[in-house]
Scaffold this active site. Structure first.
Site, mmCIF file in Angstrom:
data_model
loop_
_atom_site.group_PDB
_atom_site.id
_atom_site.type_symbol
_atom_site.label_atom_id
_atom_site.label_comp_id
_atom_site.label_asym_id
_atom_site.label_seq_id
_atom_site.Cartn_x
_atom_site.Cartn_y
_atom_site.Cartn_z
ATOM 1 N N LYS A 110 -13.973 8.752 -5.593
ATOM 2 C CA LYS A 110 -15.299 9.114 -5.071
ATOM 3 C C LYS A 110 -15.713 10.483 -5.590
ATOM 4 O O LYS A 110 -16.865 10.700 -5.989
ATOM 5 C CB LYS A 110 -15.288 9.156 -3.534
ATOM 6 C CG LYS A 110 -14.894 7.869 -2.852
ATOM 7 C CD LYS A 110 -14.611 8.129 -1.346
ATOM 8 C CE LYS A 110 -13.843 6.982 -0.727
ATOM 9 N NZ LYS A 110 -13.270 7.351 0.596
ATOM 10 N N LYS B 46 0.669 14.422 1.624
ATOM 11 C CA LYS B 46 -0.578 14.776 0.938
ATOM 12 C C LYS B 46 -0.665 16.283 0.682
ATOM 13 O O LYS B 46 -1.439 16.749 -0.142
ATOM 14 C CB LYS B 46 -1.781 14.294 1.752
ATOM 15 C CG LYS B 46 -1.909 12.758 1.806
ATOM 16 C CD LYS B 46 -3.084 12.332 2.674
ATOM 17 C CE LYS B 46 -3.226 10.836 2.839
ATOM 18 N NZ LYS B 46 -3.925 10.180 1.706
ATOM 19 N N LYS C 221 -9.073 13.940 3.534
ATOM 20 C CA LYS C 221 -8.192 12.772 3.604
ATOM 21 C C LYS C 221 -7.396 12.892 4.894
ATOM 22 O O LYS C 221 -7.417 13.951 5.526
ATOM 23 C CB LYS C 221 -7.244 12.718 2.409
ATOM 24 C CG LYS C 221 -6.530 14.061 2.151
ATOM 25 C CD LYS C 221 -5.706 14.063 0.864
ATOM 26 C CE LYS C 221 -6.522 14.159 -0.395
ATOM 27 N NZ LYS C 221 -6.564 12.925 -1.168
ATOM 28 N N ARG C 222 -6.690 11.827 5.292
ATOM 29 C CA ARG C 222 -5.851 11.934 6.466
ATOM 30 C C ARG C 222 -4.862 13.089 6.303
ATOM 31 O O ARG C 222 -4.408 13.381 5.206
ATOM 32 C CB ARG C 222 -5.098 10.618 6.699
ATOM 33 C CG ARG C 222 -5.961 9.546 7.319
ATOM 34 C CD ARG C 222 -6.524 9.974 8.658
ATOM 35 N NE ARG C 222 -5.493 10.217 9.626
ATOM 36 C CZ ARG C 222 -4.999 9.303 10.451
ATOM 37 N NH1 ARG C 222 -5.468 8.080 10.440
ATOM 38 N NH2 ARG C 222 -4.035 9.606 11.307
ATOM 39 N N HIS D 15 0.782 -1.236 0.000
ATOM 40 C CA HIS D 15 0.000 0.000 0.000
ATOM 41 C C HIS D 15 0.806 1.273 0.000
ATOM 42 O O HIS D 15 0.231 2.363 -0.009
ATOM 43 C CB HIS D 15 -0.932 0.038 1.211
ATOM 44 C CG HIS D 15 -2.163 -0.793 1.036
ATOM 45 N ND1 HIS D 15 -3.313 -0.300 0.479
ATOM 46 C CD2 HIS D 15 -2.399 -2.090 1.321
ATOM 47 C CE1 HIS D 15 -4.227 -1.264 0.451
ATOM 48 N NE2 HIS D 15 -3.695 -2.357 0.947
ATOM 49 N N THR E 172 -8.202 7.016 -3.024
ATOM 50 C CA THR E 172 -9.535 6.571 -3.415
ATOM 51 C C THR E 172 -10.547 7.707 -3.310
ATOM 52 O O THR E 172 -11.591 7.657 -3.949
ATOM 53 C CB THR E 172 -10.022 5.376 -2.566
ATOM 54 O OG1 THR E 172 -9.818 5.677 -1.179
ATOM 55 C CG2 THR E 172 -9.285 4.109 -2.939
#
Ligand code: PLP
Length: 819
Positions: A658, A552, A546-547, A357, A654
């Site tokens: 969405k 990120k 998101k986290r 992952h 992901t």
């Protein structure tokens, strides 16, 4: 199969009210009514659940066990109803009873047994497995406290324990009859058997009882019900009366506490490894119980002969967290079923498969030998032997460079047990989660393994279930899609392609954008209620959920907002299209930089939202406690989808999928699944910017990046960075954000400056934003592009992903009902 009986269902809900609360249904509050209805829905599921297992057993179907530390399920009631064939009738009854389904849904706590993407993937996969008619069991831990609840207090994140089970879970069934014993500690004694074989006996261990709780996973409209099995822990000798009699109360409850600790909390880390003993204990606990159960189930159906286990059982390891499964399966086959090493090894190889992952170094699990061997002495022995044999193979294959290869590939090396190496060596398949990610694994991170076992490697691009993320989360859009192309998209998302012909249709555009507007109104209501902030639904809804993680790059997003604010302050007369920046993110409790980024976002919001000269031009909203149920409200309302990770760092993502399927346009780097999103929708219908993964990797290696040069040469960026340290956003403590400033500009002993190339990509990001805002104002262009995003999202269904796993890795066949 029995037909749905409306009158009976109604009676049942009313009876549940009396049985559960000794009151009439009309007297219950929302939470109580939720329990009364949920229990009746569970009763609708139960026959199919039993029937699925019977059918699968009779046909001797192969079963996949999806082994995962996390299942981020969200709420169950609404989805369970949607998936049942009798959904319409159930809804009618709920209405006739004077109940409000959405209010009932709101009363259910999220099942937050996961952190982020990895756990949500597991949940989407279960939905797809059941819907596609495969026999599956998700295996995990029944954490007493799941992922913490986030409160924002004075702009800071505060973590609050999530006691999600305190009112009970109406969908779970305790299966005490299926309990298993799991053993920790002690030592191993070797006994020579009469036939000359060695037998290993585990002595002096501490035993914990694992008790499974099953919850149904309802397939869409097909009467298939799979299982999510989460394990609770109980001491085998809960209360030691002998100790208690001696007045040693402490000792008497010690082993009960030890057991309780195992399932107490979910570690709140995402893409990060903490190396705590309790974590390894959790891993072995649920894996040992799951593996023992899977083998015993198979043995029962095959006259006790487990030599062909792999024909009917597949173990999928969701990241390295469940990797002890490789050694545990070897142990069970050798010690409990008396197979030889070679027989056991062949079975293990053919049964296990591993999903990688991440390439983030801090996420790689490596256990100190000392810790591992003490906690799991028999398992360690087996891992040592797997490693010894592997090293022999390497020496034979690479006689010239044996030691160099062993240093890189051994399972045990440098005093550590490397779980990724065990997972690769002990299984028949290794997959990445997006095309780019798999290529990086093959070329860089796992290059030596790829060279040695090229046949093991494949890509399985992640997906999401359209049943939850469109049908449930965006009912208006779902209805619109069905009105245009029929309802087959619910089980075959590639059908969305048929929407493309409506992209230029004026009426379709107007309808599509009206739905978007309704969803923005719904979110605005949510934000008003939760944040007390009034949103302008005509503004751009720019969403990053998101986290919170440096890779990120939420920090890059907020730096851009700070830049825009400066622009407006300098040029009050300039044209500026209203823009709402929406964030949702939890930070790991110990991750200081991430938590400070949350504080920065909130302080920027505070300053800008309260500046009367800004009026409606910019709003910044940080939505507290981002989770599956809030995602279902936020995502359908998005215009921009922020997917701005440093290229190469986001394995797939992901939320990008969405958001796309709900008609948002991607603002993103060429990272993870963004690459495939752009391939599907066309670069002209997304806003792509920044360094490529190759450029990032090259720059990481040559060490020539100097963010200070950017600071010195770009006055607007410099000004934004100075505002981190001159008290502009924290007058009472000007130094507050100094660590963020330092992380971008100053190299220190543990980190080089701007590790995630935020300043390097910031100009390109600002430009991409400007371009997107311009395009947004061309209503026709935007509506067309939004429709095309939905139309071309078909690839990103988890149904497609699961079909690939089922065919290439698991070799599953579908359950067929004969009655
Ligand atoms: C989908 C989802 C995620 C994953 O988001 P990414 O942007 O892919 O990291 C995380 N949390 C929740 C609640 C989700 O629904």
């Amino acid at each position: 199969m029995q037909k749905f009986d409306k009158a009976l269902f109604k009676k049942e809900v009313e009876n549940n009210a009396r049985k559960l609360f000794r009151r009439e249904l009309t007297e219950l509050n929302e939470k109580e009514a939720f329990h009364a209805v949920a229990a009746a829905v569970q009763n609708q599921i139960i026959d199919d659940w039993i029937r699925t297992t019977k059918a699968a057993e009779e046909e001797d179907c192969k079963r996949v066990y999806y082994l995962s530390m996390e299942f981020l399920m969200g709420r169950a009631l609404g989805n369970n109803i949607l998936n049942l064939t009798s959904q319409e009738e159930i809804r009618d009854v709920i209405n006739e009873l004077g109940l409000n389904l959405s209010a009932l849904e709101e009363a259910e706590p999220d099942w937050a047994l996961g952190n982020g993407g990895l756990g949500r993937l597991a949940a989407c996969f279960l939905d797809s497995l059941a819907t596609l008619g495969y026999w599956a069991c998700g295996c995990g831990i029944r954490y007493k406290y799941g992922f913490f609840k986030q409160q924002i207090v004075d702009g800071y994140q505060k973590e609050v324990a999530d006691d999600w089970l305190k009112d009970g879970n109406p969908f779970e069934i305790r299966r005490a009859e299926l309990a298993k014993e799991v053993r920790f500690g002690g030592w191993v004694e070797t006994v020579q058997e009469e036939d000359g074989r060695l037998h290993f006996v585990h002595k002096g261990y501490q035993a914990v009882e694992a008790i499974p709780y099953d919850t149904p996973v309802v397939g869409y409209n097909n009467h298939v019900v799979d299982t999510l099995r989460v394990w609770d822990a109980k001491a085998t000798d809960t209360f030691r009366l002998d100790e208690f009699d001696k007045g040693n109360y402490q000792k008497a409850v010690e082993s009960a506490n030890m057991a309780r600790n195992i399932v107490e909390v979910l570690y709140p880390n995402d893409n990060h490894y903490a190396g705590k003993e309790l974590r390894l204990r959790q891993q072995y606990f649920f894996i040992s119980a799951s593996v023992q159960t899977a083998v015993a189930d198979y043995a029962k159906r095959h006259n006790g002969d487990v030599r062909k286990l792999y024909e009917k059982v597949a173990f999928q390891l969701n990241d390295t967290h469940p990797t002890v499964a490789v050694a545990e399966l070897m142990r069970v086959l050798m010690d409990d079923y008396h197979l030889t090493w070679d027989e056991s090894w062949e079975i293990t190889l053919k049964t296990c498969a591993y999903t990688n992952h991440t390439i983030m170094a801090e996420a790689l699990e490596k256990w100190p030998i000392e810790l591992f061997s003490k906690l799991l002495p028999r398992i360690y022995q087996i891992v040592e032997e797997i490693n010894r044999r592997f090293c022999e193979t390497v020496r034979a294959k690479y006689p010239e460079q044996a030691e160099e290869k062993i240093a890189k590939m051994a399972i045990i090396y440098d005093g550590q047990v490397k779980m990724a190496h065990l997972a690769i060596i002990g299984g028949h398949a290794v997959n990445g989660v997006a095309a780019l990610h798999t290529e990086i694994l093959k070329k860089q991170e796992l290059r030596d393994f790829y060279e040695m076992y090229p046949e093991k490697f494949s890509n399985k691009t992640n997906g999401i279930t359209q049943r939850r993320w469109v049908y449930h989360a965006n009912p208006e859009l779902a209805k619109w899609i069905t009105a245009h192309i029929g309802d087959q998209w619910l089980t075959d998302l590639s059908k969305l392609e048929k929407l493309a012909v409506y992209a230029d249709d004026k009426q379709a555009q107007a309808e599509f954008m009206a739905i978007k507007r309704h969803n923005k109104e719904r979110l605005a209501k949510y934000v008003l209620k939760h944040n007390g902030i009034k949103l302008n639904v005509d503004s751009i809804f720019d969403v990053m959920v998101k986290r919170l993680h440096e890779y990120k790059r939420q920090l890059m997003n907020i730096l851009h907002v700070m830049y825009l604010y400066n622009q407006i302050k300098d040029h009050p007369e300039m044209e500026f299209y209203p823009h709402t920046f929406i964030f949702g993110a939890k930070a790991a409790a110990g991750y200081k930089t991430a938590k400070l980024t949350i504080k920065l976002i909130n302080n920027v919001a505070e300053v800008i939202n309260n500046d009367p000269t800004i009026q409606d031009k910019i709003k910044v909203v940080f939505i507290e406690d981002y989770k599956v149920s809030s995602a279902e409200v936020i995502i359908p309302a998005a215009d921009f989808s922020e997917q701005i990770s440093t290229a190469s760092k986001e394995a797939s993502g992901t939320s990008n999928m969405k958001l796309m399927v709900n008609g948002a346009l991607t603002m993103g780097t060429m990272d993870g699944a963004n690459v495939e999103i752009v391939q599907e929708v066309g670069a002209e219908n997304a806003f792509i910017f920044g360094m490529s993964s190759d450029e990032v990797i090259a720059l990481e290696h040559n060490n020539e990046y100097r963010p200070m040069d950017i600071f010195n040469n770009d006055q607007e960026i410099r000004r934004v960075l100075m505002q981190l340290v001159n008290g502009f956003y924290s007058p009472e403590d000007p130094e507050l954000f100094r660590p963020l400033y330092d992380s971008l500009l100053n190299t220190n002993e543990s980190d080089r400056a701007d590790r995630y190339f935020i300043l390097k990509d910031l100009r390109a990001y600002m430009k991409a934003q400007e371009e997107a805002v311009k395009k947004f104002q061309d209503e026709e262009w935007w509506a067309r592009a939004a429709i095309l995003n939905t139309a071309h999202a078909g690839k990103f269904s988890s149904d497609r992903t699961i079909e690939e796993y089922a065919k290439d890795i698991w070799g599953l066949d579908k359950i067929v009902f004969k009655d």
